[in-house]
Write an enzyme that holds these catalytic residues in place. Structure first.
Site, PDB file in Angstrom:
ATOM      1  CD  GLU A  31      -2.558   1.481   2.509  1.00  0.00           C
ATOM      2  OE1 GLU A  31      -3.594   2.306   2.672  1.00  0.00           O
ATOM      3  OE2 GLU A  31      -2.293   0.648   3.705  1.00  0.00           O
ATOM      4  CG  ASP A  59      -6.211   4.478   1.861  1.00  0.00           C
ATOM      5  OD1 ASP A  59      -7.178   5.230   1.857  1.00  0.00           O
ATOM      6  OD2 ASP A  59      -6.259   3.969   3.317  1.00  0.00           O
ATOM      7  CD  GLN A  88      -7.247   0.114   3.459  1.00  0.00           C
ATOM      8  OE1 GLN A  88      -6.259   0.770   3.489  1.00  0.00           O
ATOM      9  NE2 GLN A  88      -7.370  -0.751   4.457  1.00  0.00           N
ATOM     10  CD  GLU A 133      -6.865   1.910   6.967  1.00  0.00           C
ATOM     11  OE1 GLU A 133      -6.008   1.436   7.834  1.00  0.00           O
ATOM     12  OE2 GLU A 133      -6.473   2.365   5.769  1.00  0.00           O
TER      13      GLU A 133
END
Length: 263
Positions: free
Chosen positions: A146, A181, A209, A245
């Site tokens: 990530e 993300d 995310q 998240e």
């Protein structure tokens, strides 16, 4: 329709961690993710999942000494034995929880690292990810990496989507994928619609995310047009999960109005 997983490390913190599974299920979630399971017995976590009709879709491999500020060790030369031990432990939990994805954090680089040192870190990272992907493949588990923004995590080894995709291509393991993300990506690069349209069709993105930008609260709080982004994800046929998240602004359940159209 996009599928959403509650992140139990950031959401439902008004409850003790073992009770967050029930709270997420009561709000209509069918899947969860969180940072680390290792403080709990895998059998107990599996019971919580089963009791509340939940799927475990993601957690992190051991990151080194989190309490002292470490944020992963996969790109740190000299920590290979610890990395391998941590991956083995994580895969035991993944098997027990039937979790198909494992995020492996890279770690922090010194701000004064030379180009030669950065190259050594990258070589270590690729070698460790190749080893981890090989071990995980036997269990049907994807290894995820990530990119993380440098405002929240200064010095993190990986910050841009192109860098992550280059690593995935170079390692060449089919079960090594990118964890995209949208919160981190917006802070570092922006242009989220183009990023989604470019990267999701490659098959290299294994998990999404979301959080509001800039304050990491509910996705509809801040500058992101999340309903548009979810339509883009849907139009592209992404069949994975979107992890929520974020840090609720004033109570987790009270802030879930943004999810009403998708429950």
């Amino acid at each position: 329709m996009p599928r959403f997983a509650a992140n139990l490390s950031l959401m439902y913190t008004e409850h003790d961690f073992p009770d967050r599974f029930a709270a997420a299920s009561a709000d209509g979630f069918t899947a969860v993710e969180y940072l680390f399971p290792y403080a709990y017995d895998a059998t107990e976590l599996r019971r919580r999942l089963d009791d509340h009709g939940l799927r475990q879709v993601l957690f992190n491999a051991p990151p080194g000494t989190w309490e002292s500020g470490e944020r992963g060790i996969a790109a740190l030369p000299g920590r290979e034995a610890e990395l391998r031990s941590g991956i083995a432990r994580a895969l035991e939990y993944a098997a027990a929880l039937d979790c198909p994805r494992l995020h492996v954090m890279a770690g922090l680089l010194p701000p004064d690292a030379t180009p030669e040192e950065r190259a050594e870190h990258r070589a270590t990272y690729l070698a460790n990810l190749g080893w981890a992907a090989g071990r995980a493949a036997a269990l049907g588990v994807d290894i995820l990496i990530e990119p993380i923004n440098g405002r929240d995590m200064p010095g993190y080894f990986l910050s841009r989507q192109a860098e992550a995709h280059a690593v995935v291509r170079e390692v060449g393991a089919p079960n090594l994928k990118v964890q995209l993300d949208l919160y981190h990506c917006q802070i570092v690069e922006g242009d989220l619609t183009t990023t989604l349209r470019r990267d999701l069709p490659t098959g290299r993105v294994g998990h999404l995310q979301i959080a509001g930008v800039p304050d990491r609260h509910e996705p509809d709080q801040g500058e992101l047009a999340v309903s548009h982004l979810f339509r883009v994800v849907d139009d592209l046929g992404f069949d994975g999960w979107i992890g929520c998240e974020y840090v609720p602004l004033a109570g987790t359940s009270e802030g879930l109005g943004w999810l009403d159209d998708y429950r």
